[in-house]
Motif scaffolding. Structure first.
Motif, PDB file in Angstrom:
ATOM      1  N   LYS A  52       0.836  -1.206   0.000  1.00 14.21           N
ATOM      2  CA  LYS A  52       0.000   0.000   0.000  1.00 14.21           C
ATOM      3  C   LYS A  52       0.867   1.250   0.000  1.00 14.21           C
ATOM      4  N   ALA A  53       1.928   1.232   0.796  1.00 14.09           N
ATOM      5  CA  ALA A  53       2.811   2.400   0.874  1.00 14.09           C
ATOM      6  C   ALA A  53       3.409   2.716  -0.497  1.00 14.09           C
ATOM      7  N   ALA A  54       3.842   1.676  -1.217  1.00 15.55           N
ATOM      8  CA  ALA A  54       4.417   1.886  -2.546  1.00 15.55           C
ATOM      9  C   ALA A  54       3.361   2.425  -3.513  1.00 15.55           C
ATOM     10  N   LEU A  55       2.144   1.910  -3.429  1.00 14.16           N
ATOM     11  CA  LEU A  55       1.063   2.399  -4.287  1.00 14.16           C
ATOM     12  C   LEU A  55       0.725   3.850  -3.959  1.00 14.16           C
ATOM     13  N   HIS A  56       0.757   4.206  -2.691  1.00 13.65           N
ATOM     14  CA  HIS A  56       0.479   5.586  -2.288  1.00 13.65           C
ATOM     15  C   HIS A  56       1.572   6.530  -2.805  1.00 13.65           C
ATOM     16  N   ILE A  58      -8.262  10.481  -3.861  1.00 13.58           N
ATOM     17  CA  ILE A  58      -8.157  11.209  -2.587  1.00 13.58           C
ATOM     18  C   ILE A  58      -6.829  10.805  -1.957  1.00 13.58           C
ATOM     19  N   PRO A  59      -5.861  11.711  -1.940  1.00  8.27           N
ATOM     20  CA  PRO A  59      -4.563  11.363  -1.364  1.00  8.27           C
ATOM     21  C   PRO A  59      -4.714  10.833   0.066  1.00  8.27           C
ATOM     22  N   PRO A  60      -3.956   9.786   0.398  1.00  9.81           N
ATOM     23  CA  PRO A  60      -4.083   9.151   1.716  1.00  9.81           C
ATOM     24  C   PRO A  60      -3.962  10.124   2.899  1.00  9.81           C
ATOM     25  N   GLN A  61      -3.032  11.073   2.800  1.00  8.16           N
ATOM     26  CA  GLN A  61      -2.862  12.006   3.920  1.00  8.16           C
ATOM     27  C   GLN A  61      -4.085  12.911   4.079  1.00  8.16           C
TER      28      GLN A  61
END
Length: 189
Positions: free
Chosen positions: A4-8, A135-138
């Motif tokens: 998920k982190a890489a996809l984000h 929608i950006p995760p942050q």
């Protein structure tokens, strides 16, 4: 499967490449231009009326969008009979397949009549990546922490309320806010 982190991170890179800041909605047209992948409305295809009518009329719910081979490139064809928030999500999903470098395969129809051509792993990656493009995760996390109404977030990013709710719920923002509340109360007392 890509984390998920890489996809984000990939979503943030793509958004930056097309000139978006975190507070702006995903722009499928800017993405199309930057990546050289045309986006075509189903109603604009020159084909038999019956074939197009099947998916624009009574069968509209059966098909949303597809990434198709186009010579040496690709093209996205989408169902323009849907509402704008769904179209934005559909286009982000197909864009996610491109930027994740998924291999385009021939589509087939599932037993319930829906079209599908990607494996479960690639579909899950595309869903997560598309969500982060939309929608950006942050932003989702901050919105959940602050209790921003999902309808407000949905309107800001041009997505459905369901998409905004999903992004906020997977962001981890609500549990962070819940853990912070007792600390705020004890330090105020």
């Amino acid at each position: 499967m890509t984390s998920k982190a890489a996809l984000h991170r990939l979503a943030a890179d793509v958004r930056a490449e097309i000139g978006l800041v975190a507070t702006q909605p995903f722009d499928p047209e800017a993405w199309s231009e930057q990546y050289g992948v045309p986006i075509v409305k189903l109603s604009a295809l020159q084909t038999e009326d019956e074939a197009v009518g099947r998916f624009l009329g009574a069968g509209s719910a059966r098909w949303s969008a597809a990434l198709l081979p186009n010579g040496t490139g690709q093209v996205v064809v989408y169902n323009d009979s849907h509402e704008d928030p769904r179209i934005r999500s559909d286009l982000a999903h197909e864009a996610a397949h491109v930027v994740a470098e998924h291999v385009v395969t021939l589509s087939w129809t599932t037993p319930d009549g829906r079209c599908s051509g990607w494996g479960k792993t690639q579909e899950n990656e595309a869903a997560e990546l598309a969500g982060a493009l939309l929608i950006p995760p942050q932003i989702a996390q901050r919105s959940a922490m602050r209790g921003v109404p999902t309808v407000d977030l949905a309107q800001q990013y041009g997505v459905s309320v369901q998409m905004a709710q999903w992004r906020m719920s997977v962001s981890g923002g609500a549990p962070i806010a819940d853990r912070a509340r007792p600390k705020r109360r004890s330090s105020a007392g």
